[in-house]
Design a protein around this motif. Structure first.
Motif, PDB file in Angstrom:
ATOM      1  N   TYR A 282       0.834  -1.202   0.000  1.00 44.88           N
ATOM      2  CA  TYR A 282       0.000   0.000   0.000  1.00 44.88           C
ATOM      3  C   TYR A 282       0.868   1.250   0.000  1.00 44.88           C
ATOM      4  O   TYR A 282       1.777   1.384   0.828  1.00 44.88           O
ATOM      5  CB  TYR A 282      -0.912  -0.023   1.229  1.00 44.88           C
ATOM      6  CG  TYR A 282      -1.747   1.219   1.406  1.00 44.88           C
ATOM      7  CD1 TYR A 282      -2.640   1.632   0.419  1.00 44.88           C
ATOM      8  CD2 TYR A 282      -1.657   1.979   2.580  1.00 44.88           C
ATOM      9  CE1 TYR A 282      -3.415   2.771   0.592  1.00 44.88           C
ATOM     10  CE2 TYR A 282      -2.431   3.109   2.763  1.00 44.88           C
ATOM     11  CZ  TYR A 282      -3.309   3.501   1.762  1.00 44.88           C
ATOM     12  OH  TYR A 282      -4.072   4.629   1.936  1.00 44.88           O
ATOM     13  N   ILE A 283       0.573   2.197  -0.923  1.00 38.35           N
ATOM     14  CA  ILE A 283       1.398   3.409  -1.052  1.00 38.35           C
ATOM     15  C   ILE A 283       0.669   4.676  -0.635  1.00 38.35           C
ATOM     16  O   ILE A 283       1.240   5.766  -0.710  1.00 38.35           O
ATOM     17  CB  ILE A 283       1.932   3.566  -2.493  1.00 38.35           C
ATOM     18  CG1 ILE A 283       0.769   3.731  -3.481  1.00 38.35           C
ATOM     19  CG2 ILE A 283       2.817   2.376  -2.879  1.00 38.35           C
ATOM     20  CD1 ILE A 283       1.206   4.146  -4.876  1.00 38.35           C
ATOM     21  N   GLY A 284      -0.588   4.558  -0.205  1.00 33.64           N
ATOM     22  CA  GLY A 284      -1.308   5.740   0.271  1.00 33.64           C
ATOM     23  C   GLY A 284      -2.376   6.226  -0.697  1.00 33.64           C
ATOM     24  O   GLY A 284      -2.906   5.470  -1.504  1.00 33.64           O
ATOM     25  N   TYR A 285      -2.683   7.537  -0.627  1.00 33.28           N
ATOM     26  CA  TYR A 285      -3.756   8.129  -1.413  1.00 33.28           C
ATOM     27  C   TYR A 285      -3.264   8.635  -2.767  1.00 33.28           C
ATOM     28  O   TYR A 285      -2.118   9.072  -2.903  1.00 33.28           O
ATOM     29  CB  TYR A 285      -4.385   9.313  -0.674  1.00 33.28           C
ATOM     30  CG  TYR A 285      -4.999   8.988   0.665  1.00 33.28           C
ATOM     31  CD1 TYR A 285      -5.765   7.835   0.843  1.00 33.28           C
ATOM     32  CD2 TYR A 285      -4.843   9.841   1.758  1.00 33.28           C
ATOM     33  CE1 TYR A 285      -6.342   7.543   2.068  1.00 33.28           C
ATOM     34  CE2 TYR A 285      -5.423   9.566   2.981  1.00 33.28           C
ATOM     35  CZ  TYR A 285      -6.159   8.414   3.135  1.00 33.28           C
ATOM     36  OH  TYR A 285      -6.727   8.128   4.350  1.00 33.28           O
ATOM     37  N   VAL A 286      -4.166   8.611  -3.752  1.00 28.47           N
ATOM     38  CA  VAL A 286      -3.958   9.326  -5.013  1.00 28.47           C
ATOM     39  C   VAL A 286      -5.227  10.120  -5.297  1.00 28.47           C
ATOM     40  O   VAL A 286      -6.318   9.756  -4.846  1.00 28.47           O
ATOM     41  CB  VAL A 286      -3.654   8.383  -6.203  1.00 28.47           C
ATOM     42  CG1 VAL A 286      -2.309   7.701  -6.020  1.00 28.47           C
ATOM     43  CG2 VAL A 286      -4.759   7.357  -6.408  1.00 28.47           C
ATOM     44  N   GLU A 287      -5.076  11.208  -6.052  1.00 26.50           N
ATOM     45  CA  GLU A 287      -6.223  12.033  -6.420  1.00 26.50           C
ATOM     46  C   GLU A 287      -6.694  11.679  -7.832  1.00 26.50           C
ATOM     47  O   GLU A 287      -6.047  10.910  -8.548  1.00 26.50           O
ATOM     48  CB  GLU A 287      -5.836  13.505  -6.334  1.00 26.50           C
ATOM     49  CG  GLU A 287      -5.427  13.937  -4.928  1.00 26.50           C
ATOM     50  CD  GLU A 287      -5.011  15.397  -4.885  1.00 26.50           C
ATOM     51  OE1 GLU A 287      -5.887  16.270  -5.064  1.00 26.50           O
ATOM     52  OE2 GLU A 287      -3.818  15.665  -4.673  1.00 26.50           O
ATOM     53  N   GLY A 288      -7.821  12.266  -8.225  1.00 29.64           N
ATOM     54  CA  GLY A 288      -8.396  11.969  -9.533  1.00 29.64           C
ATOM     55  C   GLY A 288      -7.457  12.245 -10.685  1.00 29.64           C
ATOM     56  O   GLY A 288      -7.431  11.500 -11.681  1.00 29.64           O
ATOM     57  N   ASN A 289      -6.641  13.304 -10.569  1.00 30.10           N
ATOM     58  CA  ASN A 289      -5.706  13.624 -11.649  1.00 30.10           C
ATOM     59  C   ASN A 289      -4.485  12.708 -11.661  1.00 30.10           C
ATOM     60  O   ASN A 289      -3.626  12.821 -12.540  1.00 30.10           O
ATOM     61  CB  ASN A 289      -5.255  15.095 -11.561  1.00 30.10           C
ATOM     62  CG  ASN A 289      -4.580  15.418 -10.243  1.00 30.10           C
ATOM     63  OD1 ASN A 289      -4.802  14.732  -9.245  1.00 30.10           O
ATOM     64  ND2 ASN A 289      -3.761  16.454 -10.227  1.00 30.10           N
ATOM     65  N   ASP A 290      -4.407  11.791 -10.690  1.00 29.46           N
ATOM     66  CA  ASP A 290      -3.297  10.833 -10.647  1.00 29.46           C
ATOM     67  C   ASP A 290      -3.658   9.484 -11.284  1.00 29.46           C
ATOM     68  O   ASP A 290      -2.799   8.608 -11.406  1.00 29.46           O
ATOM     69  CB  ASP A 290      -2.871  10.561  -9.195  1.00 29.46           C
ATOM     70  CG  ASP A 290      -2.237  11.773  -8.540  1.00 29.46           C
ATOM     71  OD1 ASP A 290      -1.509  12.501  -9.232  1.00 29.46           O
ATOM     72  OD2 ASP A 290      -2.483  11.980  -7.338  1.00 29.46           O
ATOM     73  N   ILE A 291      -4.922   9.315 -11.672  1.00 27.62           N
ATOM     74  CA  ILE A 291      -5.350   8.013 -12.201  1.00 27.62           C
ATOM     75  C   ILE A 291      -4.493   7.593 -13.386  1.00 27.62           C
ATOM     76  O   ILE A 291      -4.112   6.427 -13.525  1.00 27.62           O
ATOM     77  CB  ILE A 291      -6.846   8.051 -12.601  1.00 27.62           C
ATOM     78  CG1 ILE A 291      -7.722   8.217 -11.351  1.00 27.62           C
ATOM     79  CG2 ILE A 291      -7.244   6.779 -13.352  1.00 27.62           C
ATOM     80  CD1 ILE A 291      -9.202   8.424 -11.656  1.00 27.62           C
ATOM     81  N   PHE A 292      -4.143   8.556 -14.246  1.00 30.29           N
ATOM     82  CA  PHE A 292      -3.382   8.242 -15.458  1.00 30.29           C
ATOM     83  C   PHE A 292      -1.885   8.532 -15.307  1.00 30.29           C
ATOM     84  O   PHE A 292      -1.153   8.585 -16.286  1.00 30.29           O
ATOM     85  CB  PHE A 292      -3.928   9.054 -16.639  1.00 30.29           C
ATOM     86  CG  PHE A 292      -5.405   8.879 -16.845  1.00 30.29           C
ATOM     87  CD1 PHE A 292      -5.903   7.776 -17.519  1.00 30.29           C
ATOM     88  CD2 PHE A 292      -6.298   9.813 -16.341  1.00 30.29           C
ATOM     89  CE1 PHE A 292      -7.270   7.607 -17.699  1.00 30.29           C
ATOM     90  CE2 PHE A 292      -7.672   9.657 -16.522  1.00 30.29           C
ATOM     91  CZ  PHE A 292      -8.155   8.551 -17.198  1.00 30.29           C
ATOM     92  N   SER A 293      -1.421   8.706 -14.070  1.00 34.63           N
ATOM     93  CA  SER A 293      -0.046   9.176 -13.837  1.00 34.63           C
ATOM     94  C   SER A 293       0.983   8.074 -13.657  1.00 34.63           C
ATOM     95  O   SER A 293       2.168   8.331 -13.573  1.00 34.63           O
ATOM     96  CB  SER A 293      -0.018  10.057 -12.583  1.00 34.63           C
ATOM     97  OG  SER A 293      -0.255   9.250 -11.426  1.00 34.63           O
ATOM     98  N   GLN A 294       0.557   6.841 -13.538  1.00 29.64           N
ATOM     99  CA  GLN A 294       1.437   5.681 -13.294  1.00 29.64           C
ATOM    100  C   GLN A 294       2.033   5.697 -11.884  1.00 29.64           C
ATOM    101  O   GLN A 294       3.059   5.063 -11.630  1.00 29.64           O
ATOM    102  CB  GLN A 294       2.563   5.611 -14.332  1.00 29.64           C
ATOM    103  CG  GLN A 294       3.030   4.188 -14.632  1.00 29.64           C
ATOM    104  CD  GLN A 294       4.153   4.123 -15.646  1.00 29.64           C
ATOM    105  OE1 GLN A 294       4.976   5.028 -15.775  1.00 29.64           O
ATOM    106  NE2 GLN A 294       4.204   3.035 -16.381  1.00 29.64           N
ATOM    107  N   LYS A 295       1.380   6.386 -10.966  1.00 32.46           N
ATOM    108  CA  LYS A 295       1.857   6.385  -9.580  1.00 32.46           C
ATOM    109  C   LYS A 295       1.547   5.069  -8.883  1.00 32.46           C
ATOM    110  O   LYS A 295       2.207   4.703  -7.918  1.00 32.46           O
ATOM    111  CB  LYS A 295       1.226   7.546  -8.794  1.00 32.46           C
ATOM    112  CG  LYS A 295       1.772   8.912  -9.152  1.00 32.46           C
ATOM    113  CD  LYS A 295       1.199   9.986  -8.241  1.00 32.46           C
ATOM    114  CE  LYS A 295       1.820  11.345  -8.543  1.00 32.46           C
ATOM    115  NZ  LYS A 295       1.272  12.419  -7.668  1.00 32.46           N
ATOM    116  N   ALA A 296       0.506   4.387  -9.358  1.00 36.64           N
ATOM    117  CA  ALA A 296       0.086   3.134  -8.731  1.00 36.64           C
ATOM    118  C   ALA A 296      -0.198   2.089  -9.797  1.00 36.64           C
ATOM    119  O   ALA A 296      -0.386   2.402 -10.980  1.00 36.64           O
ATOM    120  CB  ALA A 296      -1.161   3.363  -7.879  1.00 36.64           C
TER     121      ALA A 296
END
Length: 342
Positions: A211-225
């Motif tokens: 688990y890496i924490g929270y992401v926001e809506g603008n992060d959905i396409f960011s490859q953060k998760a």
């Protein structure tokens, strides 16, 4: 290679047999060990099958279903009164182990209701979830769930979604220790409602989830998760917003390219670049949301899918059968439950 059998709801979706038959034919040509059980009105299916070569006919079984679940049918009505429908039949075939998986483009609410009733959930799973792949930057992809199977989810259900999404990313995309994130209104720990905060605590305490924490809506396409978890209300809105944005961009490009002679010239020069971006973002190739958490494999195609898109849904079902996804989810859930009782 052992025989792989998939049951198809021929009457599901807005276009029905018109797009499903060509998709099935392509799938048979690409996968030699694949067999289908077509479920729908016998006269409709026989007419198409009689036009095919004998070797194709031998790999298809027809199951006559006089009833059809329409897009307007209430889920409980379909469950109670459409027991001889093509949608119900594909689920019964999976339940009886006569099919390894099923695919339907029909009424989402009815499919979820029927699947939950017929197949039941795996031990340790309260509710199934709809999950799909979404494109990200740098040619990446992220698993996104829930897409609308459950509008209201408590922290325990969201935690289970995280486990199931992690298994799918591990097995289908071969990602070791996939990064799991929660969709939230902010990335800070203080942000979010009680439901999201409690889920975050459950995931933080688990040794079985990266688990890496929270992401926001603008992060959905960011490859953060690699996996993003939310409830079906927010997930469905986010998915439909993405589909709408892609269509909006296409229409705006077409309109701008017809403005004058110069814009037409520029559009022709830019077309290969724009086409590459469009093909990357086109929702068709991500068609096939998996209803995971059940004792069998169910893939939901978009109701308005093209033949090409329906083929992707069939391929998703094939992958899940080959990877034995329900068994892997069951094993992971058992490990998580054991961890909690230690």
């Amino acid at each position: 290679m052992s025989r792989l059998t998939i049951a198809l709801d021929i009457m599901g979706g807005d276009n029905g047999p018109h797009i499903i038959f060509p998709a099935a034919l392509t799938a048979l040509q690409q996968t030699p060990h694949l067999h289908f059980i077509f479920c729908g009105p016998l006269n409709v299916m026989s007419l198409w099958l009689n036009q095919q070569l004998p070797n194709i006919q031998a790999r298809i079984t027809l199951s006559d279903c006089p009833q059809i679940v329409t897009m307007d049918d209430a889920p409980t009505h379909a469950l109670r009164y459409k027991k001889n429908s093509s949608m119900r039949r594909v689920l019964d075939l999976v339940d009886k182990n006569e099919a390894d998986a099923c695919v339907s483009g029909g009424n989402t609410g009815a499919l979820i209701c029927m699947a939950y009733y017929v197949l039941k959930t795996l031990p340790g799973i309260d509710r199934p979830a709809l999950i799909t792949l979404v494109p990200t930057i740098n040619n990446g992809k992220v698993y996104f769930l829930d897409l609308g199977a459950n509008i209201n989810c408590d922290s325990e259900v969201l935690f289970q979604y995280a486990v199931m999404g992690s298994v799918l990313a591990e097995q289908i995309s071969h990602i070791k220790q996939p990064r799991v994130a929660l969709l939230n209104v902010g990335s800070e720990d203080i942000k979010g409602n009680d439901q999201v905060k409690q889920t975050s605590r459950l995931l933080t305490d688990s040794q079985n989830i990266n688990y890496i924490g929270y992401v926001e809506g603008n992060d959905i396409f960011s490859q953060k998760a690699d996996v993003i978890v939310t409830d079906g209300f927010a997930g469905n809105i986010a998915l439909k917003s993405w589909e709408g944005l892609v269509n909006f961009a296409i229409q705006e490009f077409k309109k701008a390219s017809q403005h004058n002679l110069w814009s037409k010239i520029v559009a022709n020069i830019a077309m290969p670049l724009f086409r590459g971006i469009y093909l990357r973002m086109k929702p068709d190739q991500y068609n096939g949301a998996s209803l995971i958490g059940l004792r069998g494999i169910v893939v939901k195609s978009h109701g308005n899918a093209s033949s090409e898109a329906f083929l992707y849904a069939i391929r998703e079902a094939i992958q899940q059968v080959e990877m034995q996804v329900p068994d892997k989810i069951k094993g992971k859930i058992e490990a998580v439950l054991m961890e909690r009782h230690e």
